[in-house]
Design a protein around this motif. Structure first.
Motif, PDB file in Angstrom:
ATOM      1  N   PHE A 166     -21.405  69.020 -33.007  1.00 24.65           N
ATOM      2  CA  PHE A 166     -21.767  67.761 -32.344  1.00 24.65           C
ATOM      3  C   PHE A 166     -20.651  66.740 -32.473  1.00 24.65           C
ATOM      4  O   PHE A 166     -20.309  66.049 -31.521  1.00 24.65           O
ATOM      5  N   LEU A 170     -18.881  65.189 -29.165  1.00 27.71           N
ATOM      6  CA  LEU A 170     -19.075  63.792 -28.780  1.00 27.71           C
ATOM      7  C   LEU A 170     -17.787  62.989 -28.937  1.00 27.71           C
ATOM      8  O   LEU A 170     -17.483  62.131 -28.120  1.00 27.71           O
ATOM      9  N   LEU A 173     -15.614  63.868 -26.047  1.00 30.97           N
ATOM     10  CA  LEU A 173     -16.200  63.379 -24.794  1.00 30.97           C
ATOM     11  C   LEU A 173     -15.974  61.884 -24.654  1.00 30.97           C
ATOM     12  O   LEU A 173     -15.680  61.389 -23.567  1.00 30.97           O
ATOM     13  N   LEU A 177     -14.212  60.412 -21.263  1.00 30.14           N
ATOM     14  CA  LEU A 177     -14.952  59.637 -20.272  1.00 30.14           C
ATOM     15  C   LEU A 177     -14.191  58.369 -19.882  1.00 30.14           C
ATOM     16  O   LEU A 177     -14.173  57.981 -18.711  1.00 30.14           O
ATOM     17  N   VAL A 181     -12.659  57.082 -16.063  1.00 23.16           N
ATOM     18  CA  VAL A 181     -12.686  55.785 -15.387  1.00 23.16           C
ATOM     19  C   VAL A 181     -11.270  55.377 -14.988  1.00 23.16           C
ATOM     20  O   VAL A 181     -11.040  54.886 -13.875  1.00 23.16           O
ATOM     21  N   ILE A 184     -10.277  57.201 -11.900  1.00 20.68           N
ATOM     22  CA  ILE A 184     -10.885  56.667 -10.681  1.00 20.68           C
ATOM     23  C   ILE A 184     -10.165  55.380 -10.275  1.00 20.68           C
ATOM     24  O   ILE A 184      -9.906  55.133  -9.097  1.00 20.68           O
TER      25      ILE A 184
ATOM     26  N   LEU B 398     -19.520  56.649  -9.843  1.00 20.11           N
ATOM     27  CA  LEU B 398     -18.543  55.840 -10.577  1.00 20.11           C
ATOM     28  C   LEU B 398     -17.438  55.347  -9.647  1.00 20.11           C
ATOM     29  O   LEU B 398     -17.019  54.195  -9.720  1.00 20.11           O
ATOM     30  N   ALA B 410     -18.473  50.643 -14.674  1.00 15.24           N
ATOM     31  CA  ALA B 410     -18.179  52.072 -14.807  1.00 15.24           C
ATOM     32  C   ALA B 410     -17.969  52.427 -16.274  1.00 15.24           C
ATOM     33  O   ALA B 410     -18.436  53.472 -16.746  1.00 15.24           O
ATOM     34  N   VAL B 411     -17.282  51.552 -17.005  1.00 12.39           N
ATOM     35  CA  VAL B 411     -17.059  51.832 -18.429  1.00 12.39           C
ATOM     36  C   VAL B 411     -18.397  51.850 -19.168  1.00 12.39           C
ATOM     37  O   VAL B 411     -18.675  52.751 -19.969  1.00 12.39           O
ATOM     38  N   VAL B 414     -20.230  55.115 -18.406  1.00 10.40           N
ATOM     39  CA  VAL B 414     -19.771  56.335 -19.091  1.00 10.40           C
ATOM     40  C   VAL B 414     -20.131  56.274 -20.577  1.00 10.40           C
ATOM     41  O   VAL B 414     -20.432  57.301 -21.183  1.00 10.40           O
ATOM     42  N   LEU B 415     -20.131  55.073 -21.143  1.00 10.85           N
ATOM     43  CA  LEU B 415     -20.498  55.007 -22.563  1.00 10.85           C
ATOM     44  C   LEU B 415     -21.966  55.387 -22.751  1.00 10.85           C
ATOM     45  O   LEU B 415     -22.319  56.093 -23.692  1.00 10.85           O
ATOM     46  N   SER B 417     -23.585  57.369 -20.809  1.00 13.59           N
ATOM     47  CA  SER B 417     -23.737  58.803 -20.569  1.00 13.59           C
ATOM     48  C   SER B 417     -23.245  59.604 -21.767  1.00 13.59           C
ATOM     49  O   SER B 417     -23.677  60.733 -21.986  1.00 13.59           O
ATOM     50  N   LEU B 418     -22.362  59.000 -22.565  1.00 17.23           N
ATOM     51  CA  LEU B 418     -21.954  59.664 -23.810  1.00 17.23           C
ATOM     52  C   LEU B 418     -23.149  59.758 -24.754  1.00 17.23           C
ATOM     53  O   LEU B 418     -23.386  60.800 -25.376  1.00 17.23           O
ATOM     54  N   ALA B 421     -25.324  62.420 -23.593  1.00 19.39           N
ATOM     55  CA  ALA B 421     -24.851  63.784 -23.865  1.00 19.39           C
ATOM     56  C   ALA B 421     -25.447  64.312 -25.157  1.00 19.39           C
ATOM     57  O   ALA B 421     -25.697  65.510 -25.292  1.00 19.39           O
ATOM     58  N   PHE B 422     -25.721  63.424 -26.085  1.00 21.04           N
ATOM     59  CA  PHE B 422     -26.231  63.872 -27.380  1.00 21.04           C
ATOM     60  C   PHE B 422     -27.541  64.630 -27.237  1.00 21.04           C
ATOM     61  O   PHE B 422     -27.693  65.731 -27.759  1.00 21.04           O
TER      62      PHE B 422
END
Lengths: 494, 481
Positions: A166, A170, A173, A177, A181, A184, B398, B410-411, B414-415, B417-418, B421-422
């Protein structure tokens, strides 16, 4: 026939082989799974060979380019190509994959097909990372490789594997992420393109450059890993099975360092110059402080993990010297570390398979029982310490020389690694291999078998060849590196 | 006669579905319990027939019909096709589950098809009245579906909550619509858009109206702070109903939002954008954080839905064609993943046993490597990890947000979505790293397994080649708005 699509083959052959291995199903067909995996890994290596034989060292342009429309809605292309920076890394990865498959031959008895498939698929994805010239394609491979690695650590790992898996996932990730951004944002700044080479010429203001610098630094810094975002690595290494540790150390760390050269330096050159002190400082802390941390480890895998962080500090240090010697030194160090750390983790794996312990204190006097192994281990330990005539020396020496040209004190702190590296590696070696046998179980340890000699021998040849005659390696990189630095020297401010 | 046909021709699929529902209602009343499969087969045939009619009369440009109440455009046709597909998959997944629980009755199919009809009307509405009519037809069918398991007190409670809060939301929506009517003097979306574009000096009533409309929409979508009903309903309803609620209505809700905000109130984007920003950020935050604390998978998915709706709103709040297109892509992908996720719970359930606890997924890789692999794909897709299609959905919204200059949003996205993810990773962990808690073999019929395989692999296949679906979304919106 396949001349035009070597890079596609390099990516897809291992992935398809992985799928074929998965198709063998349960452990009843374990032998079949192993042979298919070996065949796939070997084939993956063979298709990568034309990359070397057909490589033109005289140009910095991308070679073996493939470009096809992939997602026109966002102007995303299936765009592959390699230069002198990425080509050696693909070869390294394909080579290590073969060794990993062989190394897991007998050790892995549970869910063999899934194990082998995870490594093969990951190998293909990592080749994709190095070969991508499109930002999103890169990102897909970059993130996609987390999935097999997560499973490798979590399924075949040690007692604390869930925590490690984990944390690793994480952590990485988080970095990627923010990079997404940034990508993009670059897409809009470059007028609607995800092409990495277009990004290299996109003008950007200083604020945007600085913010993106930190986003990319987090993404790649976590992967490298740089101090202070390195804490996932020792956990992941300790818990991962041997093959997992090998791939982590030898390959995935290189993905982070590669990102510095493909993204950070050319895309945000002004911020890179402006903030070079920051990266240099983190790198020197990694070299000196993490070196001391390594000295205090009782667990061999942890020790090598910390030593990896220190060695990767050298790589990032070299990159931010902004001279060819430093960047090439960093690249040589990356390849060398790929061989040496892989070899050391395999050595620890050899011992672990016999004694089921990674604690230094459980060993001692190994040379009496395993003389051949002790010789191999000695070579790799010396290479890790940076002994001349091994590959470990070349990269470190080049980076230290490069640092001297920039600032004496950088070179001074960096050179402490020659002492610290020798101290922690050789001290560990002494405690494990020399002395008298104190643990009765060590008495029963058998020396390396033919399979293990094959794996370690192959790595030993690489370590020595690179140490004695590194010129072929630096020749491949040279033109690309010089061109990259010329590009980085130009301001991109509007 | 021919005038009549031209008048109603654009609504042919709706008329067909209505006729078939009535037919099923009559036939079902005449057959006994052993022949319920007739209703099942007829329902699937209805979906097939409607799909045929929709494809046959696929419109290349918007056609207003029924006196401006109804619109037939590429957007509605594409969304309807996805609705049929989603409902069909729901029916296949639910069959065994319903049979084992004594819920395999004509009512279920009739309600499902009525709900579908409501969604079709919503998707094709070009007038506040039709929009509302479709919405209520959908909602009333869903309330009844949740309560279908009469002797379950949890389900009844869920239905009650759903009904009360849903009615409240409908009230808000109507109130907002009435204020917009007061300002513009029209209920037809086209006229409203035109009147507002010409400018109005009744700013305050208009903004008030928009606030109520957005609140009503947020209720229906389940966006924070109007999300309270979602976890209770998802958890309380029988899983087959949760599957239904969690998939197709989201597609209809997307159309609903785009019709009102993107078509009717298009010129007021500056007013509603900030509201949606708040809704989106709160939904992503609360949804993802609360999901971590759940031990029940249905509740966890409920919170994950909330966060996904927040993500979808990111695309809508961009207020551009690109943004709506990305939101549409997101919602279709979400429906696909949601079908798979709830479908897997149904597949692992058997008579007298609900596989809706997280622990029920322990060691699934040992029990069935293939199902575990499919679930792995679904989970990584929900988390937005490539090479699954969930990643492109996130990428699309995004980039729509970054395009309008909201990089900070957007930032933030994504945070969150982090964090998300857990809990998706936790499912993978349970399946792959743990030993089974319940070693009994999985009793799922072959047809559900095949559909599940197709569902899981679609997530991967669309992840490798997302272009066709993306192109469909972009094209449908481009040709309709």
């Amino acid at each position: 026939m396949f001349g035009q699509s070597i890079l596609s083959l390099v990516i897809w052959v291992p992935i398809l082989a992985g799928v074929a291995v998965l198709a063998t199903g349960s452990d009843r067909n374990a032998a079949l799974a192993r042979w298919i995996a070996l065949a796939g890994a070997l084939l993956g290596f063979i298709v990568a060979v034309p990359l070397v034989s057909g490589f033109d060292t005289g140009t910095s342009a991308m070679q073996f380019v493939e470009k096809a429309t992939w997602i026109p809605a966002f102007n995303i292309h299936y765009h592959l190509g390699v230069d002198g920076i990425s080509m050696p890394l693909i070869l390294l990865n394909s080579f290590i994959t073969v060794l990993v498959v062989i190394a897991g031959w007998q050790v892995i008895q549970d869910k063999v097909a899934q194990y082998m498939a995870a490594f093969l698929i990951m190998s293909g994805l990592i080749n994709g990372v190095f070969a991508s010239l499109d930002g999103i394609l890169f990102y897909v491979f970059f993130e996609g490789m987390l999935i097999p690695l997560y499973l490798i650590v979590g399924v075949w790992g040690g007692p604390n594997r869930v925590y490690a898996a984990f944390k690793f996932f994480l952590y990485t990730l988080l970095g990627s992420l923010l990079m997404l951004v940034s990508m993009i944002y670059l897409y809009f700044q470059s007028g609607g393109s995800f092409d990495i080479q277009t990004w290299h010429t996109t003008t950007l203001g200083m604020t945007a450059q600085t913010l993106m610098f930190f986003a990319f630094l987090l993404a790649f810094g976590v992967k490298v890993p740089m101090w202070p975002v390195h804490t996932w690595l020792p956990d992941a290494h300790v818990e991962a099975p041997t093959g997992g540790s090998v791939v982590l150390a030898a390959i995935t760390l290189k993905v982070g360092a590669y990102g510095f050269l493909r993204f950070i330096l050319p895309i945000v050159p002004d911020a890179s110059h402006e903030l070079a002190w920051f990266v240099i400082m983190l790198s020197l802390i990694a070299v000196a402080y993490i070196g001391l941390v390594a000295l205090a480890q009782a667990d061999m895998k942890k020790l090598i993990a910390y030593s990896s962080i220190a060695h990767m500090g050298f790589v990032t240090l070299g990159f931010f010297m902004f001279n060819p010697l430093g960047v090439e030194g960093g690249l040589v160090q990356m390849i060398s570390h790929g061989f040496v750390s892989a070899a050391l983790f395999l050595c620890i794996g050899v011992m672990y398979d016999r004694l089921h312990s990674r604690q230094i204190k459980d060993y001692g006097g190994l040379v009496n029982k395993m003389p051949v192994f002790a010789a191999f281990f000695m070579l790799f330990a010396m290479a890790n310490a940076g002994l001349p005539a091994t590959s470990g020396f070349v990269g470190e020496f080049m980076v230290i020389l490069a640092a001297t040209q920039v600032n004496f004190w950088f070179a001074f702190v960096a050179a402490t690694t020659l002492i610290l590296g020798a101290a922690y590696t050789l001290w560990m070696y002494k405690r494990v291999v020399f002395g008298s046998v104190t643990n009765p179980q060590v008495e029963e340890m058998r020396d390396v078998n033919a399979r293990e000699i094959l794996v370690l021998g192959a790595l030993a040849i690489c370590v020595l060849a690179m140490g004695l005659y590194p010129k072929p390696f630096t020749d491949v990189m040279h033109v690309s590196v010089v061109d990259l630095l010329a590009h980085v020297a130009q301001s991109k401010l509007p | 006669m021919s005038d009549f046909l031209t008048l109603f021709a654009p609504a042919l699929p709706e008329i067909f579905v209505l006729a078939m529902v009535s037919l099923i209602l009559v036939i079902d009343a005449a057959v006994d319990d052993s022949k319920r499969t007739i209703a099942y087969v007829l329902s699937l045939l209805t979906l097939g027939g409607a799909a045929f009619l929709t494809v046959r009369d696929f419109s290349t440009m918007p056609v207003l019909a029924l006196g401006g109440l109804f619109i037939d455009d590429p957007l509605s046709d594409v969304l309807k096709l996805f609705l049929y597909l989603t409902v069909a998959v729901v029916l296949v997944y639910s069959r065994d589950y319903l049979q084992q629980r004594g819920l395999y009755k004509g009512e279920f199919f009739v309600l499902a098809l009525f709900a579908l009809l409501g969604m079709m009307v919503m998707v094709s509405a070009s007038h506040f009245l039709t929009l509302y009519l479709g919405l209520e037809l959908l909602s009333l069918s869903l309330y009844a579906m949740v309560a279908l398991q009469r002797d379950s007190s949890v389900a009844t409670e869920a239905a009650m909550k759903y009904f009360v809060l849903g009615a409240l939301a409908s009230g808000m929506l109507l109130y907002g619509m009435s204020m917009v009517y007061g300002v513009t003097g029209s209920l037809a979306l086209g006229n409203i858009a035109q009147n507002l574009a010409d400018g109005t000096d009744l700013r305050i009533p208009l903004v008030f109206g928009i606030v109520f409309i957005v609140a009503g929409l947020a209720f229906k979508l389940g966006a924070v702070p109007f999300h309270m009903w979602v976890p209770d309903v998802y958890h309380g309803a029988p899983t087959a109903m949760t599957l239904f609620i969690g998939s197709a209505p989201k597609i209809a809700a997307f159309a609903f939002v785009v019709r009102i905000l993107g078509q009717g109130l298009e010129s007021q984007v500056a007013e509603w954008r900030d509201m949606l920003v708040i809704l989106a950020v709160l939904s992503m935050a609360v949804g993802n954080l609360a999901a971590i604390a759940q031990s029940n998978l249905k509740r966890m998915f409920a919170y994950s839905t909330i966060s996904h709706m927040g993500f979808m709103l990111l695309g809508i709040l961009a207020g551009s064609q690109n943004g709506y297109g990305s939101a549409m892509f997101y919602v279709l992908v979400y429906a696909l993943m949601s079908l798979g996720g709830f479908g897997m719970i149904l597949l692992l359930s058997r008579a007298g046993f609900e596989a809706d606890q997280l622990d029920d997924f322990k060691g699934l890789n040992r029990r069935s490597p293939w199902l575990a692999f499919l679930m792995l794909l679904l989970m990584f897709s929900m988390a937005g990890i490539p090479p699954t299609v969930g990643f492109y959905a996130k990428l699309a919204v995004l980039q729509a947000v970054v395009e309008i200059g909201y990089v900070w949003l957007a930032v933030a996205a994504v945070l969150f979505s982090l964090i998300g993810a857990f809990y998706y990773l936790r499912i993978v962990k349970l399946m792959y790293f743990d030993t089974p808690h319940d070693p009994s073999p999985i009793a799922a019929s072959p047809d559900t397994r095949i559909i599940m395989s197709a569902n899981g692999l679609a997530v991967l296949a669309l992840g490798i080649l997302p272009q066709p679906l993306m192109a469909v979304c972009m094209h449908a919106l481009g040709a309709s708005l």
